[in-house]
Write a protein that holds these residues in place. Structure first.
Motif, mmCIF file in Angstrom:
data_model
loop_
_atom_site.group_PDB
_atom_site.id
_atom_site.type_symbol
_atom_site.label_atom_id
_atom_site.label_comp_id
_atom_site.label_asym_id
_atom_site.label_seq_id
_atom_site.Cartn_x
_atom_site.Cartn_y
_atom_site.Cartn_z
ATOM 1 N N PHE A 76 0.837 -1.195 0.000
ATOM 2 C CA PHE A 76 0.000 0.000 0.000
ATOM 3 C C PHE A 76 0.872 1.244 0.000
ATOM 4 O O PHE A 76 2.075 1.186 0.297
ATOM 5 C CB PHE A 76 -0.874 0.053 1.263
ATOM 6 N N ASP A 77 0.215 2.391 -0.274
ATOM 7 C CA ASP A 77 0.857 3.661 0.052
ATOM 8 C C ASP A 77 0.471 4.017 1.489
ATOM 9 O O ASP A 77 -0.130 3.220 2.196
ATOM 10 C CB ASP A 77 0.475 4.755 -0.949
ATOM 11 N N GLY A 97 -0.119 -10.663 4.027
ATOM 12 C CA GLY A 97 0.801 -9.734 4.664
ATOM 13 C C GLY A 97 0.690 -8.348 4.063
ATOM 14 O O GLY A 97 0.225 -8.175 2.931
ATOM 15 N N THR A 98 1.107 -7.336 4.798
ATOM 16 C CA THR A 98 1.014 -5.953 4.321
ATOM 17 C C THR A 98 2.359 -5.252 4.409
ATOM 18 O O THR A 98 3.147 -5.506 5.326
ATOM 19 C CB THR A 98 -0.024 -5.155 5.144
ATOM 20 N N GLN A 99 2.613 -4.382 3.435
ATOM 21 C CA GLN A 99 3.780 -3.515 3.419
ATOM 22 C C GLN A 99 3.329 -2.123 3.005
ATOM 23 O O GLN A 99 2.343 -1.966 2.271
ATOM 24 C CB GLN A 99 4.837 -4.034 2.438
ATOM 25 N N PHE A 100 4.080 -1.105 3.456
ATOM 26 C CA PHE A 100 3.715 0.274 3.146
ATOM 27 C C PHE A 100 4.903 0.997 2.531
ATOM 28 O O PHE A 100 6.054 0.777 2.927
ATOM 29 C CB PHE A 100 3.246 1.014 4.395
ATOM 30 N N SER A 101 4.597 1.860 1.563
ATOM 31 C CA SER A 101 5.638 2.713 0.989
ATOM 32 C C SER A 101 5.816 3.940 1.871
ATOM 33 O O SER A 101 4.962 4.263 2.705
ATOM 34 C CB SER A 101 5.256 3.139 -0.428
ATOM 35 N N ALA A 102 6.925 4.641 1.689
ATOM 36 C CA ALA A 102 7.171 5.857 2.458
ATOM 37 C C ALA A 102 6.219 6.968 1.999
ATOM 38 O O ALA A 102 5.770 6.979 0.851
ATOM 39 C CB ALA A 102 8.622 6.300 2.275
ATOM 40 N N GLY A 110 5.159 1.795 -7.692
ATOM 41 C CA GLY A 110 5.034 2.011 -9.130
ATOM 42 C C GLY A 110 4.131 1.027 -9.840
ATOM 43 O O GLY A 110 3.456 1.377 -10.808
ATOM 44 N N LYS A 111 4.086 -0.232 -9.372
ATOM 45 C CA LYS A 111 3.262 -1.246 -10.034
ATOM 46 C C LYS A 111 1.792 -0.866 -10.046
ATOM 47 O O LYS A 111 1.059 -1.196 -10.969
ATOM 48 C CB LYS A 111 3.435 -2.602 -9.333
#
Length: 245
Positions: A76-77, A97-102, A110-111
Motif C-alpha cells: 500500500f501507500d 501480509g502488508t507492506q507500506f511505501s514511504a 510504481g506497479k
C-alpha cells in the motif's frame, strides 16, 4: 500470485450516475492482472478490498493450489484508509501480509501507480471518440481494465503474455469485444413486456459484467444499466447521437 499492489484514486470531480467518486485498484506483479472497484466514499475501501482478496483466494484455490501455497504480500501507500486497524485486521484474517511505501514516495508503489495513467488515458479516448459524457467514467475505466486483462502485453513476464491466461490458464475470446459507447439494441425479456410493447430498446454499450457473460447496456430512458446477451450493435454510431464517418 505472490505479491500484490493496491492503490486508491479519487475523488473525481464529476461523479458517476450512481454517485461513484473513488476507485481502488489491485494488481498482481507476476501476471499484471488487475482488479478495479468503484465507491462513493473512501470508507467503503476496506469492504471492497476484502471482496477482491476473497476473489484472489478463490482463483488460487481453483488454479494454483496444487503448485503453490497461498502466501501473498499486499503493498500500500501511506493512505490512512489502508493504515487503519480495520484494513489491517481484514488482511490478517485472510492471511495476507502488508507492506507500506514511504509518504509521498509514489515510485515505491510504481506497479499500482503506473497503470492509472494508462487506464485514465484509454478511458478518456474511448469517451471522447464516441461522445460519451464524462459522468460515465467508471464504466469506461472498468471496460479498459477488462480489455487489458484479456489482451497481449509485452510487459508481462519475460516474453510477454495475456494476464488472464497466466492467471487462470483460460484463453480469452476477443470476438465479443465491442466499441465502448456505441449504439446497441437489447432484447426486452418476454416477462417484462406486454404483447404490443417493443421487443427491444435502444441503449448504449457501456462495458462487460464482471462475473457473467453478456454486455452492460445503459438505457437512457430509465437511466439504468442492464445486462443482456441478446444485443445487436451499431459500432459506427455513437449511442449518444453522433454518427461516425
Amino acid at each position: 500470485l505472490m505479491q500484490l499492489s493496491c492503490d486508491l484514486w479519487g475523488p473525481v470531480i464529476i461523479p458517476s450516475p450512481h454517485g461513484l467518486r473513488y476507485c481502488i485498484l489491485v494488481i498482481d506483479h507476476h501476471t499484471h492482472f488487475m482488479w478495479v472497484r468503484f465507491m462513493k466514499t473512501k470508507d467503503e475501501s476496506c469492504a471492497l478490498l476484502e471482496s477482491i482478496l476473497l476473489e484472489i483466494k478463490h482463483i488460487h484455490a481453483k488454479h494454483h493450489a496444487q503448485t503453490t501455497a497461498f502466501s501473498h504480500v499486499l503493498k500500500f501507500d501511506s493512505d490512512t484508509v489502508f493504515e487503519a486497524a480495520e484494513t489491517q485486521s481484514m488482511c490478517a484474517k485472510l492471511g495476507v501480509g502488508t507492506q507500506f511505501s514511504a509518504p509521498y514516495a509514489h515510485h515505491m508503489l510504481g506497479k499500482a501507480e503506473r497503470p492509472w495513467r494508462t487506464i485514465r488515458d484509454c478511458a478518456a479516448a474511448s469517451m471522447h471518440t464516441m461522445s460519451v459524457p464524462t459522468s460515465m467514467w467508471s464504466c469506461a475505466m472498468s471496460t479498459v481494465v477488462h480489455l487489458r486483462n484479456r489482451t497481449f502485453s509485452r510487459a508481462v513476464g519475460t516474453c510477454g503474455g495475456v494476464p488472464l491466461t497466466l492467471l487462470t490458464f483460460a484463453s480469452p475470446d476477443a470476438s465479443g469485444f465491442r466499441v465502448f459507447g456505441c449504439a446497441a439494441f437489447a432484447k426486452v425479456p418476454d416477462a417484462q413486456r406486454k404483447k404490443l410493447d417493443p421487443k427491444s430498446f435502444r441503449g448504449i454499450f457501456v462495458g462487460y459484467p464482471p462475473n457473467s457473460p453478456g454486455y452492460r447496456i445503459y438505457n437512457p430512458a430509465t437511466r439504468r444499466i442492464t445486462t443482456s446477451v441478446h444485443v445487436v450493435f451499431q459500432e459506427d454510431v455513437s449511442g449518444f447521437g453522433k454518427c461516425l464517418n
